[in-house]
Design an enzyme around this catalytic site. Structure first.
Site, short mmCIF file in Angstrom:
data_model
loop_
_atom_site.label_atom_id
_atom_site.label_comp_id
_atom_site.label_asym_id
_atom_site.label_seq_id
_atom_site.Cartn_x
_atom_site.Cartn_y
_atom_site.Cartn_z
N LYS A 1 -8.78 -0.41 -4.12
CA LYS A 1 -7.73 0.40 -4.03
C LYS A 1 -7.79 1.82 -4.70
O LYS A 1 -6.98 2.73 -4.19
CB LYS A 1 -6.35 -0.57 -4.76
CG LYS A 1 -6.14 -1.67 -4.00
CD LYS A 1 -6.15 -1.72 -2.71
CE LYS A 1 -6.46 -3.20 -2.07
NZ LYS A 1 -7.87 -3.71 -2.14
N HIS B 1 18.79 6.41 1.62
CA HIS B 1 18.48 7.10 2.82
C HIS B 1 18.16 8.14 1.84
O HIS B 1 18.69 8.76 1.19
CB HIS B 1 19.59 7.45 3.75
CG HIS B 1 19.50 8.54 4.74
ND1 HIS B 1 18.34 8.36 5.97
CD2 HIS B 1 19.64 9.94 5.01
CE1 HIS B 1 18.42 9.40 6.49
NE2 HIS B 1 19.10 10.42 6.01
N GLY C 1 -13.95 -7.78 10.73
CA GLY C 1 -13.00 -7.03 10.72
C GLY C 1 -11.85 -7.68 10.02
O GLY C 1 -10.55 -7.35 10.43
N ILE D 1 -11.48 -6.85 3.88
CA ILE D 1 -12.42 -6.16 3.10
C ILE D 1 -13.07 -5.25 4.20
O ILE D 1 -13.36 -4.05 3.84
CB ILE D 1 -13.47 -7.07 2.59
CG1 ILE D 1 -13.04 -8.03 1.71
CG2 ILE D 1 -14.78 -6.38 2.07
CD1 ILE D 1 -13.68 -9.22 1.01
#
Length: 462
Positions: free
Chosen positions: A52, A439, A182, A185
């Protein structure tokens, strides 16, 4: 413990193991935690956290490249791989340090070394200097995790043919890469390397990328990857690889070849169960995984198992939950079994793919009559501001609760938490439609999808 006996001996200091140790200590149990490397296991050291960090660096690179789109003058000068790795490694090392301190502060004894079962209540630990120590526990929790798998006859040499472990340590951006697999990872590394400027081709034997996800999510991701210049061969089997002067030549079953600098093997992770003494201790396994019931109990009453070692979703947060469940069961509480459909799943590529609950196909297989709605992020102002495309798809039982929430788009990993509450609390679409979303946020897409399912669409086209 002076007499060498503990209430619980945990073998493995990754997500499942350390969560179990921490919860057991909170419940007043004496705990020894055996770990041969760094605490935190795959997730912290070779998985979730470092990948990450790489993906965030990739996002920053893309933002620098695309700055002019937002009226910001910036120049992208390239990737300093040493700098990226230093940033990634600092995140990992500071997190390991914090975790180690936390575990010690709870009075858990950390035992460094290689552990194996030496009986139903004994773990034999061999330290780096060769000294051997037997740890006795009223109960043993196996949490040895997983390793990157390969295919039969496909040797990972760490140079031209690499695993995700090697990919995290690369000291340069490869010019070109073939990624075998696919799944999560493979897709995440494809995303990183493309952002860093590499030429990327994914080879996947099944008909879609992320084959376990809702098919429409996979198709959205494929469309986005095509736009990004990430190539993929779907429904295509790998036949072999040869090293060449420039790298590798990957051959496919249909006779075609793809030349690249590297081959990343990302065909999944296997359970680290070999050489643990499972058979001798009478612990039943299947295809290398330790067999457990819904409470993570093995075939031996004094032994439980959690995490990637058992055939449940290979997710750190599933491991945390399993570790906590075992600690609470051993602590005399009555935790319910885990509903694995209710565990959120996220792929942190660009765009992200996130889901919780079941797919349309699974719902139909289980005999549900369903309603579903797809809300396109094109109607969501915050998504327009971020320059992302994607969708939120919600599946509900007719006159019943929400069965699945499936999302594609930038940052949807942060949105899936609401989907997780909706699914796990068995909310009806009409109940979610009553809730007011802030919003302008991307979370409105979740609200809008439920409004539409409840028969009162707001900003929904078509």
């Amino acid at each position: 413990m002076a007499n060498g006996a503990y209430d619980i001996v945990v073998l493995g200091g990754g997500s499942g193991g350390y969560a179990c140790a921490l919860r057991a200590a909170e419940l007043g149990r004496s705990v020894a935690l055996v770990e041969r490397a760094e605490l935190g296991g795959t997730c912290l050291n070779r998985g979730c956290i470092p990948t990450k960090a790489l993906l965030h660096a990739a996002e920053v690179a893309d933002q620098a490249r695309d700055a002019a789109k937002y009226g910001v003058r910036a120049t992208f000068e390239g990737i300093d791989v040493a700098g990226v790795n230093a940033y990634k490694d600092k995140i990992v090392s500071s997190t390991v340090k914090g975790l180690t301190g936390l575990i010690k502060s709870k009075g858990i004894e950390i035992v460094a070394g290689d552990g194996v079962l030496a009986g139903p209540t004994t773990v034999r630990v061999t330290a780096a200097d060769g000294t051997v120590r037997d740890l006795k526990g009223q109960h043993i929790v196996l949490a040895t995790g997983s390793y990157p798998r390969s295919l039969p006859g496909l040797d990972i040499d760490g140079e031209r043919v690499i695993s995700s472990d090697h990919a995290l340590k690369l000291e340069h951006v490869p010019g070109s890469v073939v990624i075998l697999g696919g799944g999560v990872i493979g897709v995440e590394f494809a995303s990183v390397w493309r952002s860093f400027g590499a030429d990327v081709t994914i080879v996947e034997a099944l008909p879609h990328l992320l084959p376990l996800e809702e098919e429409s999510s996979s198709k959205r991701l494929e469309r986005a990857f095509r736009k990004r210049g990430i190539k993929y061969e779907l429904g295509t089997r790998f036949a072999g690889v040869k090293t060449t002067q420039g790298g590798v030549s990957v051959s496919l079953e249909d006779g075609r070849t793809i030349d690249a600098e590297l081959l990343l093997v990302a065909v999944g992770r296997g359970p680290a169960s070999e050489g643990l003494g499972l058979e001798e201790a009478g612990v039943a396994t299947e295809r290398g995984f330790v067999k457990v019931d819904g409470f993570c109990r093995t075939s031996v009453p004094t032994i439980s198992a959690v995490g990637d070692l058992i055939p449940t979703p290979q997710l750190a947060h599933a491991g945390f939950a399993e570790g906590i469940l075992v600690a609470e069961r051993l602590g005399g509480l009555t935790p319910p079994p885990i509903d694995y459909d209710g565990v959120p799943r996220i792929t942190y590529s660009d765009p992200e793919v996130a889901s919780v609950g079941i797919t349309t196909a699974a719902a139909r297989e289980r005999g549900y009559e369903i309603n579903e709605i797809t809300y396109d992020l094109a109607g969501n102002p915050k998504s327009k501001i971020l320059g992302t495309q994607g969708e939120v798809k919600v599946i509900a039982a007719v006159d019943g609760p929400v069965l699945g929430v499936h999302m594609v788009g930038a940052r949807v990993g942060e949105l899936i938490t609401e989907g997780q509450l909706i699914y796990n609390w068995e909310a009806l679409p009409g109940e979610v439609a009553q809730l007011i979303h802030a919003h302008p946020t991307q979370s409105e897409a979740v609200g809008e999808a439920h409004l539409a399912l409840a028969g009162k669409p707001l900003h929904v086209h078509g």
